[in-house]
Design a protein around this motif. Structure first.
Motif, PDB file in Angstrom:
ATOM      1  N   SER A  46     -27.514 -35.470 -10.986  1.00  0.00           N
ATOM      2  CA  SER A  46     -26.958 -34.127 -10.892  1.00  0.00           C
ATOM      3  C   SER A  46     -27.000 -33.662  -9.442  1.00  0.00           C
ATOM      4  O   SER A  46     -27.972 -33.946  -8.718  1.00  0.00           O
ATOM      5  N   PRO A  47     -25.988 -32.939  -8.978  1.00  0.00           N
ATOM      6  CA  PRO A  47     -26.021 -32.430  -7.605  1.00  0.00           C
ATOM      7  C   PRO A  47     -26.991 -31.262  -7.444  1.00  0.00           C
ATOM      8  O   PRO A  47     -27.204 -30.796  -6.334  1.00  0.00           O
ATOM      9  N   VAL A  48     -27.581 -30.798  -8.543  1.00  0.00           N
ATOM     10  CA  VAL A  48     -28.519 -29.688  -8.488  1.00  0.00           C
ATOM     11  C   VAL A  48     -29.919 -30.262  -8.333  1.00  0.00           C
ATOM     12  O   VAL A  48     -30.402 -30.993  -9.191  1.00  0.00           O
ATOM     13  N   GLU A  49     -30.565 -29.957  -7.220  1.00  0.00           N
ATOM     14  CA  GLU A  49     -31.917 -30.444  -6.947  1.00  0.00           C
ATOM     15  C   GLU A  49     -32.928 -29.621  -7.750  1.00  0.00           C
ATOM     16  O   GLU A  49     -32.726 -28.427  -7.988  1.00  0.00           O
ATOM     17  N   PRO A  50     -34.051 -30.223  -8.170  1.00  0.00           N
ATOM     18  CA  PRO A  50     -35.009 -29.483  -8.987  1.00  0.00           C
ATOM     19  C   PRO A  50     -35.857 -28.488  -8.199  1.00  0.00           C
ATOM     20  O   PRO A  50     -36.385 -27.550  -8.767  1.00  0.00           O
ATOM     21  N   GLU A  51     -35.996 -28.671  -6.891  1.00  0.00           N
ATOM     22  CA  GLU A  51     -36.873 -27.791  -6.112  1.00  0.00           C
ATOM     23  C   GLU A  51     -36.105 -26.690  -5.382  1.00  0.00           C
ATOM     24  O   GLU A  51     -36.424 -25.532  -5.496  1.00  0.00           O
ATOM     25  N   LYS A  52     -35.124 -27.096  -4.592  1.00  0.00           N
ATOM     26  CA  LYS A  52     -34.357 -26.108  -3.824  1.00  0.00           C
ATOM     27  C   LYS A  52     -32.965 -26.650  -3.559  1.00  0.00           C
ATOM     28  O   LYS A  52     -32.751 -27.852  -3.432  1.00  0.00           O
ATOM     29  N   ASN A  53     -32.020 -25.735  -3.483  1.00  0.00           N
ATOM     30  CA  ASN A  53     -30.628 -26.061  -3.191  1.00  0.00           C
ATOM     31  C   ASN A  53     -30.188 -25.192  -2.022  1.00  0.00           C
ATOM     32  O   ASN A  53     -30.714 -24.101  -1.811  1.00  0.00           O
ATOM     33  N   LYS A  54     -29.222 -25.690  -1.268  1.00  0.00           N
ATOM     34  CA  LYS A  54     -28.781 -24.960  -0.092  1.00  0.00           C
ATOM     35  C   LYS A  54     -27.283 -24.709  -0.172  1.00  0.00           C
ATOM     36  O   LYS A  54     -26.499 -25.636  -0.409  1.00  0.00           O
ATOM     37  N   VAL A  55     -26.891 -23.466   0.005  1.00  0.00           N
ATOM     38  CA  VAL A  55     -25.482 -23.081   0.104  1.00  0.00           C
ATOM     39  C   VAL A  55     -25.240 -22.725   1.559  1.00  0.00           C
ATOM     40  O   VAL A  55     -25.900 -21.846   2.116  1.00  0.00           O
ATOM     41  N   TYR A  56     -24.298 -23.437   2.169  1.00  0.00           N
ATOM     42  CA  TYR A  56     -23.979 -23.231   3.579  1.00  0.00           C
ATOM     43  C   TYR A  56     -22.503 -22.871   3.705  1.00  0.00           C
ATOM     44  O   TYR A  56     -21.655 -23.453   3.024  1.00  0.00           O
ATOM     45  N   ILE A  57     -22.206 -21.920   4.567  1.00  0.00           N
ATOM     46  CA  ILE A  57     -20.824 -21.542   4.860  1.00  0.00           C
ATOM     47  C   ILE A  57     -20.594 -21.807   6.342  1.00  0.00           C
ATOM     48  O   ILE A  57     -21.306 -21.261   7.189  1.00  0.00           O
ATOM     49  N   ASP A  58     -19.602 -22.652   6.639  1.00  0.00           N
ATOM     50  CA  ASP A  58     -19.335 -22.973   8.039  1.00  0.00           C
ATOM     51  C   ASP A  58     -18.425 -21.916   8.666  1.00  0.00           C
ATOM     52  O   ASP A  58     -18.017 -20.953   8.010  1.00  0.00           O
ATOM     53  N   ALA A  59     -18.096 -22.108   9.933  1.00  0.00           N
ATOM     54  CA  ALA A  59     -17.307 -21.116  10.669  1.00  0.00           C
ATOM     55  C   ALA A  59     -15.888 -20.984  10.125  1.00  0.00           C
ATOM     56  O   ALA A  59     -15.261 -19.935  10.266  1.00  0.00           O
ATOM     57  N   ASN A  60     -15.379 -22.014   9.473  1.00  0.00           N
ATOM     58  CA  ASN A  60     -14.016 -21.959   8.920  1.00  0.00           C
ATOM     59  C   ASN A  60     -13.971 -21.354   7.531  1.00  0.00           C
ATOM     60  O   ASN A  60     -12.886 -21.228   6.949  1.00  0.00           O
ATOM     61  N   GLN A  92     -20.486 -17.553  12.909  1.00  0.00           N
ATOM     62  CA  GLN A  92     -19.066 -17.303  13.148  1.00  0.00           C
ATOM     63  C   GLN A  92     -18.262 -17.170  11.853  1.00  0.00           C
ATOM     64  O   GLN A  92     -17.053 -16.964  11.890  1.00  0.00           O
ATOM     65  N   ALA A  93     -18.903 -17.297  10.695  1.00  0.00           N
ATOM     66  CA  ALA A  93     -18.188 -17.199   9.413  1.00  0.00           C
ATOM     67  C   ALA A  93     -17.728 -15.763   9.190  1.00  0.00           C
ATOM     68  O   ALA A  93     -18.393 -14.796   9.567  1.00  0.00           O
ATOM     69  N   ARG A  94     -16.581 -15.630   8.550  1.00  0.00           N
ATOM     70  CA  ARG A  94     -16.039 -14.302   8.277  1.00  0.00           C
ATOM     71  C   ARG A  94     -16.890 -13.608   7.223  1.00  0.00           C
ATOM     72  O   ARG A  94     -17.361 -14.217   6.268  1.00  0.00           O
ATOM     73  N   TYR A  95     -17.033 -12.308   7.392  1.00  0.00           N
ATOM     74  CA  TYR A  95     -17.869 -11.526   6.479  1.00  0.00           C
ATOM     75  C   TYR A  95     -17.304 -11.528   5.060  1.00  0.00           C
ATOM     76  O   TYR A  95     -18.066 -11.528   4.097  1.00  0.00           O
ATOM     77  N   GLU A  96     -15.975 -11.545   4.930  1.00  0.00           N
ATOM     78  CA  GLU A  96     -15.367 -11.518   3.601  1.00  0.00           C
ATOM     79  C   GLU A  96     -15.768 -12.745   2.775  1.00  0.00           C
ATOM     80  O   GLU A  96     -16.028 -12.649   1.571  1.00  0.00           O
ATOM     81  N   VAL A  97     -15.831 -13.903   3.430  1.00  0.00           N
ATOM     82  CA  VAL A  97     -16.204 -15.136   2.730  1.00  0.00           C
ATOM     83  C   VAL A  97     -17.681 -15.076   2.321  1.00  0.00           C
ATOM     84  O   VAL A  97     -18.041 -15.417   1.192  1.00  0.00           O
ATOM     85  N   VAL A  98     -18.522 -14.616   3.244  1.00  0.00           N
ATOM     86  CA  VAL A  98     -19.960 -14.505   2.951  1.00  0.00           C
ATOM     87  C   VAL A  98     -20.182 -13.517   1.808  1.00  0.00           C
ATOM     88  O   VAL A  98     -20.950 -13.787   0.873  1.00  0.00           O
ATOM     89  N   ASP A  99     -19.486 -12.393   1.846  1.00  0.00           N
ATOM     90  CA  ASP A  99     -19.612 -11.393   0.790  1.00  0.00           C
ATOM     91  C   ASP A  99     -19.127 -11.934  -0.550  1.00  0.00           C
ATOM     92  O   ASP A  99     -19.739 -11.689  -1.594  1.00  0.00           O
ATOM     93  N   HIS A 100     -18.037 -12.685  -0.530  1.00  0.00           N
ATOM     94  CA  HIS A 100     -17.490 -13.267  -1.755  1.00  0.00           C
ATOM     95  C   HIS A 100     -18.497 -14.265  -2.373  1.00  0.00           C
ATOM     96  O   HIS A 100     -18.715 -14.253  -3.590  1.00  0.00           O
ATOM     97  N   VAL A 101     -19.101 -15.100  -1.551  1.00  0.00           N
ATOM     98  CA  VAL A 101     -20.080 -16.075  -2.054  1.00  0.00           C
ATOM     99  C   VAL A 101     -21.314 -15.361  -2.586  1.00  0.00           C
ATOM    100  O   VAL A 101     -21.865 -15.725  -3.637  1.00  0.00           O
ATOM    101  N   LEU A 102     -21.774 -14.328  -1.887  1.00  0.00           N
ATOM    102  CA  LEU A 102     -22.931 -13.561  -2.382  1.00  0.00           C
ATOM    103  C   LEU A 102     -22.622 -12.884  -3.709  1.00  0.00           C
ATOM    104  O   LEU A 102     -23.494 -12.767  -4.568  1.00  0.00           O
ATOM    105  N   ALA A 103     -21.381 -12.444  -3.885  1.00  0.00           N
ATOM    106  CA  ALA A 103     -20.990 -11.838  -5.162  1.00  0.00           C
ATOM    107  C   ALA A 103     -21.030 -12.871  -6.285  1.00  0.00           C
ATOM    108  O   ALA A 103     -21.470 -12.567  -7.407  1.00  0.00           O
TER     109      ALA A 103
END
Length: 141
Positions: free
Chosen positions: A56-70, A108-119
């Motif tokens: 599974s791509p879901v790790e049992p301890e911790k997972n990381k969500v990263y948003i790049d500049a694009n 450098q990531a756009r705020y709209e993308v970060v806000d959308h992912v947080l939602a």
């Protein structure tokens, strides 16, 4: 009279004879050494058996969500879309205990993308969320 115990020979000896105490202590020490269990050098380890199913791509301890500049979203270094993110979040919530989710947007990531992912993360009801990489902003304020 170097060996005399009292002042005169007719006085009783006042020193305690410790020889029987030492003998008893030595016997107890030998009994303790004999009763110690023999140390074994083999360690039995039950190794997990592979059932051939994909991991599974879901790790049992911790997972990381990263948003790049694009604005691309990455889950544990694999690029994903919004639907896959929600599926991975739902799969991580099914684990017990719930794994930590580390969220790291690029500066450098756009705020709209970060806000959308947080939602999306908020709608998934993730309770263990941490923001990673905030130390890069410490000189800005």
């Amino acid at each position: 009279m170097a060996m005399a115990a009292g002042r005169d020979d007719d006085q009783p000896m006042m020193d305690l004879n410790t020889t029987p105490l030492i003998d008893v202590m030595l016997v107890l020490l030998i009994m303790f050494i004999i009763t110690i269990p023999i140390q074994t050098h083999a360690v039995k380890v039950d190794l997990p058996q592979s059932n051939g199913a994909p991991q599974s791509p879901v790790e049992p301890e911790k997972n990381k969500v990263y948003i790049d500049a694009n604005g691309n979203i990455f889950w544990n270094s694999v690029q994903i879309d919004d639907v896959t993110l929600r599926q991975y979040l739902d799969a991580s919530l099914q684990r017990d205990p719930e794994p930590e989710l580390h969220f790291q947007p690029d500066p450098q990531a756009r705020y709209e993308v970060v806000d959308h992912v947080l939602a999306i993360i908020k709608r998934a009801n993730v309770t263990k969320l941490g923001f990673v990489g905030n130390e890069q902003y410490r000189n800005d304020f």
